[in-house]
Scaffold this motif. Structure first.
Motif, PDB file in Angstrom:
ATOM      1  N   GLU A  74       0.830  -1.203   0.000  1.00  0.00           N
ATOM      2  CA  GLU A  74       0.000   0.000   0.000  1.00  0.00           C
ATOM      3  C   GLU A  74       0.867   1.256   0.000  1.00  0.00           C
ATOM      4  N   PHE A  75       2.004   1.209   0.715  1.00  0.00           N
ATOM      5  CA  PHE A  75       2.911   2.362   0.718  1.00  0.00           C
ATOM      6  C   PHE A  75       3.528   2.556  -0.671  1.00  0.00           C
ATOM      7  N   ILE A  76       3.912   1.459  -1.306  1.00  0.00           N
ATOM      8  CA  ILE A  76       4.487   1.535  -2.652  1.00  0.00           C
ATOM      9  C   ILE A  76       3.462   2.118  -3.628  1.00  0.00           C
ATOM     10  N   ALA A  77       2.227   1.672  -3.507  1.00  0.00           N
ATOM     11  CA  ALA A  77       1.164   2.192  -4.377  1.00  0.00           C
ATOM     12  C   ALA A  77       0.948   3.679  -4.127  1.00  0.00           C
ATOM     13  N   LEU A  78       0.984   4.073  -2.864  1.00  0.00           N
ATOM     14  CA  LEU A  78       0.811   5.482  -2.499  1.00  0.00           C
ATOM     15  C   LEU A  78       1.938   6.327  -3.081  1.00  0.00           C
ATOM     16  N   ALA A  79       3.158   5.825  -2.987  1.00  0.00           N
ATOM     17  CA  ALA A  79       4.314   6.551  -3.514  1.00  0.00           C
ATOM     18  C   ALA A  79       4.261   6.659  -5.037  1.00  0.00           C
ATOM     19  N   LYS A  80       3.798   5.599  -5.699  1.00  0.00           N
ATOM     20  CA  LYS A  80       3.707   5.629  -7.164  1.00  0.00           C
ATOM     21  C   LYS A  80       2.616   6.585  -7.631  1.00  0.00           C
ATOM     22  N   ALA A  81       1.601   6.765  -6.804  1.00  0.00           N
ATOM     23  CA  ALA A  81       0.502   7.654  -7.168  1.00  0.00           C
ATOM     24  C   ALA A  81       0.892   9.123  -7.060  1.00  0.00           C
ATOM     25  N   GLN A  82       1.924   9.410  -6.263  1.00  0.00           N
ATOM     26  CA  GLN A  82       2.364  10.797  -6.083  1.00  0.00           C
ATOM     27  C   GLN A  82       3.897  10.862  -6.027  1.00  0.00           C
ATOM     28  N   PRO A  83       4.545  10.587  -7.165  1.00  0.00           N
ATOM     29  CA  PRO A  83       6.011  10.548  -7.191  1.00  0.00           C
ATOM     30  C   PRO A  83       6.649  11.857  -6.718  1.00  0.00           C
ATOM     31  N   GLY A  84       7.668  11.720  -5.865  1.00  0.00           N
ATOM     32  CA  GLY A  84       8.389  12.880  -5.362  1.00  0.00           C
ATOM     33  C   GLY A  84       7.676  13.648  -4.265  1.00  0.00           C
ATOM     34  N   LYS A  85       6.505  13.193  -3.837  1.00  0.00           N
ATOM     35  CA  LYS A  85       5.747  13.920  -2.810  1.00  0.00           C
ATOM     36  C   LYS A  85       6.006  13.390  -1.399  1.00  0.00           C
ATOM     37  N   LEU A  86       6.301  12.090  -1.292  1.00  0.00           N
ATOM     38  CA  LEU A  86       6.593  11.502   0.022  1.00  0.00           C
ATOM     39  C   LEU A  86       8.098  11.569   0.285  1.00  0.00           C
ATOM     40  N   ASN A  87       8.486  11.485   1.549  1.00  0.00           N
ATOM     41  CA  ASN A  87       9.909  11.524   1.876  1.00  0.00           C
ATOM     42  C   ASN A  87      10.256  10.512   2.957  1.00  0.00           C
ATOM     43  N   TYR A  88      11.546  10.249   3.073  1.00  0.00           N
ATOM     44  CA  TYR A  88      12.009   9.323   4.109  1.00  0.00           C
ATOM     45  C   TYR A  88      13.249   9.886   4.791  1.00  0.00           C
ATOM     46  N   ALA A  89      13.401   9.549   6.056  1.00  0.00           N
ATOM     47  CA  ALA A  89      14.485  10.074   6.871  1.00  0.00           C
ATOM     48  C   ALA A  89      15.640   9.092   6.951  1.00  0.00           C
ATOM     49  N   SER A  90      16.843   9.634   7.113  1.00  0.00           N
ATOM     50  CA  SER A  90      18.001   8.810   7.463  1.00  0.00           C
ATOM     51  C   SER A  90      18.904   9.634   8.361  1.00  0.00           C
ATOM     52  N   SER A  91      19.908   8.978   8.917  1.00  0.00           N
ATOM     53  CA  SER A  91      20.844   9.674   9.802  1.00  0.00           C
ATOM     54  C   SER A  91      21.993  10.308   9.037  1.00  0.00           C
ATOM     55  N   GLY A  92      21.871  10.388   7.700  1.00  0.00           N
ATOM     56  CA  GLY A  92      22.886  11.085   6.933  1.00  0.00           C
ATOM     57  C   GLY A  92      23.290  10.355   5.670  1.00  0.00           C
ATOM     58  N   GLN A  93      23.933  11.096   4.794  1.00  0.00           N
ATOM     59  CA  GLN A  93      24.413  10.567   3.522  1.00  0.00           C
ATOM     60  C   GLN A  93      25.362   9.395   3.741  1.00  0.00           C
ATOM     61  N   GLY A  94      25.103   8.299   3.058  1.00  0.00           N
ATOM     62  CA  GLY A  94      26.003   7.151   3.108  1.00  0.00           C
ATOM     63  C   GLY A  94      25.789   6.205   4.265  1.00  0.00           C
ATOM     64  N   THR A  95      24.886   6.532   5.184  1.00  0.00           N
ATOM     65  CA  THR A  95      24.631   5.632   6.310  1.00  0.00           C
ATOM     66  C   THR A  95      23.859   4.407   5.822  1.00  0.00           C
ATOM     67  N   PRO A  96      23.874   3.316   6.581  1.00  0.00           N
ATOM     68  CA  PRO A  96      23.122   2.122   6.159  1.00  0.00           C
ATOM     69  C   PRO A  96      21.649   2.402   5.904  1.00  0.00           C
ATOM     70  N   TYR A  97      21.075   3.359   6.656  1.00  0.00           N
ATOM     71  CA  TYR A  97      19.657   3.689   6.491  1.00  0.00           C
ATOM     72  C   TYR A  97      19.416   4.407   5.167  1.00  0.00           C
ATOM     73  N   HIS A  98      20.331   5.271   4.789  1.00  0.00           N
ATOM     74  CA  HIS A  98      20.241   5.950   3.497  1.00  0.00           C
ATOM     75  C   HIS A  98      20.387   4.939   2.361  1.00  0.00           C
ATOM     76  N   MET A  99      21.411   4.095   2.468  1.00  0.00           N
ATOM     77  CA  MET A  99      21.647   3.117   1.405  1.00  0.00           C
ATOM     78  C   MET A  99      20.481   2.137   1.299  1.00  0.00           C
ATOM     79  N   ALA A 100      19.943   1.721   2.447  1.00  0.00           N
ATOM     80  CA  ALA A 100      18.795   0.813   2.435  1.00  0.00           C
ATOM     81  C   ALA A 100      17.595   1.491   1.789  1.00  0.00           C
ATOM     82  N   GLY A 101      17.429   2.789   2.042  1.00  0.00           N
ATOM     83  CA  GLY A 101      16.321   3.539   1.451  1.00  0.00           C
ATOM     84  C   GLY A 101      16.448   3.648  -0.055  1.00  0.00           C
TER      85      GLY A 101
END
Length: 329
Positions: free
Chosen positions: A149-176
């Motif tokens: 459902e999240f993927i469908a929501l994101a595809k319906a409004q590209p570039g409108k949703l966002n996600y957080a990470s602890s910084g450039q290059g962190t595992p959370y950024h790369m996983a995202g």
């Protein structure tokens, strides 16, 4: 004249003593190690997996060696600032670095002039510490109840949703970024200074989604501050057994983890590296530590310095391939 000769003999004598000290066999130097406080640089913010693990490890090593192991957070630039400080420290075993796959990813993600160090040239592997799966969460206000459902929501409004990470290059950024590429969605990366701030961002609703370590985010899931959509391991997390894996939830083959390890400045005497390796492996194998980490969703890791070296080089290659995919997409 006598005074001059005496002074010359004294100078020569001191020089001989200094040379003898320098020439001491490394195993003799290691026998006395450590004889004063050791600092562990954590290039990430307080409260994150690396910080928590470093403090637990530091306390245990202090018990082992009878000397303080002091944790110092040196944050900034996606882990670069603290890593550079550790790399430039004296190679005597009294400055260590708690690192993660942030550093192996940065070898390809950041240009040499951005990171100002080369991991396998400037730092020496000591031992891994642990690894844990990640979990994909959203703020409760997000309509999606499942990953699809999240993927469908994101595809319906590209570039409108966002996600957080602890910084450039962190595992959370790369996983995202890996999740975006594999799910075929366009969500905007919002880097925070550390994982604690990123976590607050998704809990507070400033960002819609975050991928975080299971041990760190599980309490917030339990308090319904965020909604868990999927975990990122091969199997379901023992801490979140009711949450499907991303593979189960429809993103076939998606897998991401965070692991932690200890390194020292390059040139640190091998006997000191080996002494620390034995001590760290002893800590992570302790039944109480295994029980603690298992209960949090983390898996203890134990390797020789040589095995850890091979592991690091393999991880650098893995992330280099991922970065190439990011660049193409």
């Amino acid at each position: 004249m006598v005074g001059a000769l005496t002074g010359r003999r004294l100078t020569l004598g001191l020089a001989t003593i200094l040379l003898a000290a320098i020439a001491l066999p490394q195993h003799v130097q290691a026998q006395d190690y450590p004889n004063h406080a050791v600092r562990i640089i954590v290039p990430f913010g307080p409260g994150g997996p690396a910080d928590v693990a470093a403090r637990l490890l530091g306390n245990s090593l202090q018990e082992t060696f009878g000397q303080p192991f002091v944790v110092e957070n040196r944050t900034g630039a996606g882990g670069v600032i603290g890593t550079v400080e550790a790399a430039k420290a004296p190679a005597d075993g009294y400055t260590l670095l708690m690192m993660s796959n942030t550093q192996t990813a940065n070898e390809s993600l950041l240009k040499p002039d951005q990171r100002k160090y080369e991991l396998m040239r400037d730092l020496a592997p000591i031992a891994p510490v642990n690894s844990s799966d990640l979990v994909i969460v959203v703020n409760p206000s997000v309509e999606a109840k499942t990953l699809q459902e999240f993927i469908a929501l994101a595809k319906a409004q590209p570039g409108k949703l966002n996600y957080a990470s602890s910084g450039q290059g962190t595992p959370y950024h790369m996983a995202g970024e890996l999740f975006k590429a594999m799910a075929g969605i366009d969500v905007v990366h919002v880097p925070y200074r550390n994982s604690g701030e990123a976590r607050s961002g998704v809990i507070g609703g400033q960002v819609q989604m975050m991928i975080d370590a299971v041990p760190a985010m599980a309490p917030n899931i339990g308090e319904n501050q965020v909604r868990a959509l999927a975990t990122t391991g091969k199997q379901r997390s023992s801490v979140l057994p009711n949450v499907p894996t991303a593979n189960e939830a429809g993103v076939a083959g998606y897998e991401a983890t965070i692991w932690l390890g200890l390194m020292a400045p390059a040139g640190t005497p091998k006997p000191i590296i080996d002494k620390l390796n034995a001590a760290v492996n002893g800590v992570v194998k302790r039944p109480d530590i295994v029980k603690l980490w298992t209960g949090q969703g983390a898996v203890p890791l134990a390797m020789t310095p040589e095995e850890f070296d091979k592991f690091l080089r393999g991880d650098i290659v893995k992330w280099a391939d991922v970065v190439k995919k990011f660049e193409k997409s």
